[in-house]
Design a protein around this motif. Structure first.
Motif, PDB file in Angstrom:
ATOM      1  N   GLY A   1       0.808  -1.211   0.000  1.00 23.53           N
ATOM      2  CA  GLY A   1       0.000   0.000   0.000  1.00 23.53           C
ATOM      3  C   GLY A   1       0.841   1.261   0.000  1.00 23.53           C
TER       4      GLY A   1
ATOM      5  N   ARG B   1      -8.671   2.837 -12.641  1.00 27.99           N
ATOM      6  CA  ARG B   1      -7.695   3.817 -12.134  1.00 27.99           C
ATOM      7  C   ARG B   1      -7.923   5.220 -12.649  1.00 27.99           C
ATOM      8  NH1 ARG B   1      -2.814   6.120 -13.053  1.00 27.99           N
ATOM      9  NH2 ARG B   1      -2.836   5.489 -15.226  1.00 27.99           N
TER      10      ARG B   1
ATOM     11  N   LYS C   1       0.563   3.444  -3.302  1.00 31.65           N
ATOM     12  CA  LYS C   1      -0.524   4.196  -2.679  1.00 31.65           C
ATOM     13  C   LYS C   1      -1.340   4.966  -3.708  1.00 31.65           C
ATOM     14  CE  LYS C   1       2.454   8.143  -1.579  1.00 31.65           C
ATOM     15  NZ  LYS C   1       2.919   9.044  -0.501  1.00 31.65           N
ATOM     16  N   ASP C   2      -0.672   5.449  -4.752  1.00 32.87           N
ATOM     17  CA  ASP C   2      -1.412   6.182  -5.780  1.00 32.87           C
ATOM     18  C   ASP C   2      -2.379   5.266  -6.523  1.00 32.87           C
ATOM     19  OD1 ASP C   2      -0.092   8.490  -5.118  1.00 32.87           O
ATOM     20  OD2 ASP C   2       1.460   8.259  -6.646  1.00 32.87           O
TER      21      ASP C   2
ATOM     22  N   GLU D   1      -5.161   4.408  -4.150  1.00 34.42           N
ATOM     23  CA  GLU D   1      -6.018   5.574  -3.955  1.00 34.42           C
ATOM     24  C   GLU D   1      -6.940   5.791  -5.146  1.00 34.42           C
ATOM     25  OE1 GLU D   1      -5.453  10.275  -2.673  1.00 34.42           O
ATOM     26  OE2 GLU D   1      -3.872   9.236  -3.782  1.00 34.42           O
ATOM     27  N   ASN D   2      -6.389   5.643  -6.343  1.00 32.46           N
ATOM     28  CA  ASN D   2      -7.210   5.819  -7.540  1.00 32.46           C
ATOM     29  C   ASN D   2      -8.245   4.718  -7.682  1.00 32.46           C
ATOM     30  OD1 ASN D   2      -5.944   8.203  -8.488  1.00 32.46           O
ATOM     31  ND2 ASN D   2      -4.250   7.004  -9.311  1.00 32.46           N
TER      32      ASN D   2
ATOM     33  N   LEU E   1      -9.691   2.988  -5.162  1.00 31.65           N
ATOM     34  CA  LEU E   1     -10.764   3.254  -4.197  1.00 31.65           C
ATOM     35  C   LEU E   1     -11.611   4.444  -4.633  1.00 31.65           C
ATOM     36  CD1 LEU E   1      -8.835   2.705  -0.842  1.00 31.65           C
ATOM     37  CD2 LEU E   1     -10.457   1.163  -1.952  1.00 31.65           C
ATOM     38  N   ALA E   2     -10.938   5.457  -5.198  1.00 28.99           N
ATOM     39  CA  ALA E   2     -11.694   6.607  -5.699  1.00 28.99           C
ATOM     40  C   ALA E   2     -12.607   6.196  -6.844  1.00 28.99           C
ATOM     41  CB  ALA E   2     -10.733   7.706  -6.155  1.00 28.99           C
TER      42      ALA E   2
ATOM     43  N   LYS F   1     -11.342  14.424  -5.586  1.00 29.55           N
ATOM     44  CA  LYS F   1     -10.929  15.492  -4.673  1.00 29.55           C
ATOM     45  C   LYS F   1     -11.283  16.884  -5.184  1.00 29.55           C
ATOM     46  CE  LYS F   1      -6.927  12.994  -2.781  1.00 29.55           C
ATOM     47  NZ  LYS F   1      -5.439  12.988  -2.689  1.00 29.55           N
TER      48      LYS F   1
ATOM     49  N   ALA G   1      -8.532   9.795  -8.278  1.00 27.11           N
ATOM     50  CA  ALA G   1      -8.375  10.549  -7.041  1.00 27.11           C
ATOM     51  C   ALA G   1      -8.540  12.047  -7.278  1.00 27.11           C
ATOM     52  CB  ALA G   1      -7.011  10.264  -6.419  1.00 27.11           C
TER      53      ALA G   1
END
Length: 318
Positions: free
Chosen positions: A102, A145, A106-107, A110-111, A113-114, A166, A162
């Motif tokens: 993770g 992604r 992480k990117d 993060e993408n 999950l986003a 955001k 992400a």
């Protein structure tokens, strides 16, 4: 030495023959899973499309279902090959490796999950016109992604999910309609109320202008040379370019033609130049040319050249 080499080869051959049935079964399992994943994607797409009008969510869920099935088949194949300990070790170390992986990815996480949040939250749909930061265009696809966008000048943009989640997102087409406006200036001597009535009459004649939401016009500014009228009207946004750019152009042209035909002046901006009232006197010297000088040139060019050579510097400005 040759005998030892033969023994090693014989041992490897026996191990290969021992593993061959498992290899065949594992290969068949992976092949079946791969074909099944493709068919599962088609089946899920058909089922979800029948119960959902959101193609972005449908496409996203089918991608997730396909990869879940592929990973499940990979775990089964490893167990068939006798790597159950390896699989158990991987799953057992998932807690520790999740932190490391993770952090390293992480990117990507993060993408991903986003993307899940965007798929279920659905702030936009396919072909919706949106603006994210300085990027403006139509949504074409939502991947695991990235979010794919096509701009009106022919560019394809892949935006990380992400960023889409955001950053503030402006959706121009989700509600189905949008308000447009433009400014037109008439002369101070013109009848402003009559001009507004004529403008609104012309706006209503455009079939794509919504009549459910009445257009209106107001005096927006008393400019230097014109009374600026701001006109507002509503239209649908099934096709953003047609509903905003092309329709606005047609309405403005129709209003201009009607105003000019009605005798209304559309004056340009006029700049008035004022000189200070208290200015120092500027002396002006007027030189009166004598007969035969350049102020009263002779007709013969040769005589003019001789005269210029004779007078020399005195021919300059006084």
């Amino acid at each position: 030495m040759l005998g030892d080499f033969t023994t090693v080869l014989h041992t490897y051959w026996e191990q290969f023959l021992y593993m061959l049935p498992r290899l065949v079964i594992a290969a068949l399992v992976m092949g079946g899973v791969w074909v099944g994943a493709s068919r599962l994607r088609t089946w899920l797409a058909a089922k979800l499309s029948a119960h959902s009008d959101d193609p972005l969510l449908t496409d996203f869920l089918t991608q997730v279902g396909r990869w879940v099935l592929v990973l499940t088949g990979l775990v089964i194949a490893l167990n068939i090959l006798g790597f159950s300990g390896v699989v158990g070790g991987i799953l057992g170390a998932a807690g520790l490796s999740a932190f490391v992986v993770g952090f390293a990815f992480k990117d990507i996480a993060e993408n991903f999950l986003a993307g899940i949040i965007l798929a279920f939250n659905r702030p936009f749909g396919v072909n919706d016109t949106v603006k994210i930061q300085e990027m403006f265009g139509q949504i074409t696809k939502l991947n695991l992604r990235t979010t794919e966008m096509g701009t009106f000048d022919g560019r394809d943009i892949s935006i990380p999910n992400a960023i889409v989640l955001k950053e503030p997102l402006i959706n121009y087409t989700r509600d189905g309609f949008i308000r447009q406006d433009f400014v037109v200036g008439v002369d101070y001597d013109d009848d402003v109320a009559a001009a507004i009535a004529l403008i609104l009459e012309q706006v209503r004649k455009e079939p794509e202008v919504l009549t459910a939401r009445e257009p209106f016009a107001v005096v927006d500014e008393l400019a230097a040379s014109t009374v600026n009228l701001k006109v507002f009207f509503w239209t649908d946004t099934d096709d953003y370019r047609r509903a905003t750019l092309e329709l606005r152009s047609r309405v403005m042209n129709r209003v201009k033609v009607a105003l000019m035909a009605g005798g209304y002046a559309l004056p340009p901006d006029i700049l008035e130049l004022r000189l200070p009232t208290k200015m120092p006197a500027v002396p002006i010297q007027v030189a009166i040319a004598e007969p035969g000088t350049l102020a009263d040139p002779p007709e013969d060019p040769k005589k003019l050249a001789k005269l210029a050579a004779k007078q020399g510097p005195s021919l300059g400005p006084s």
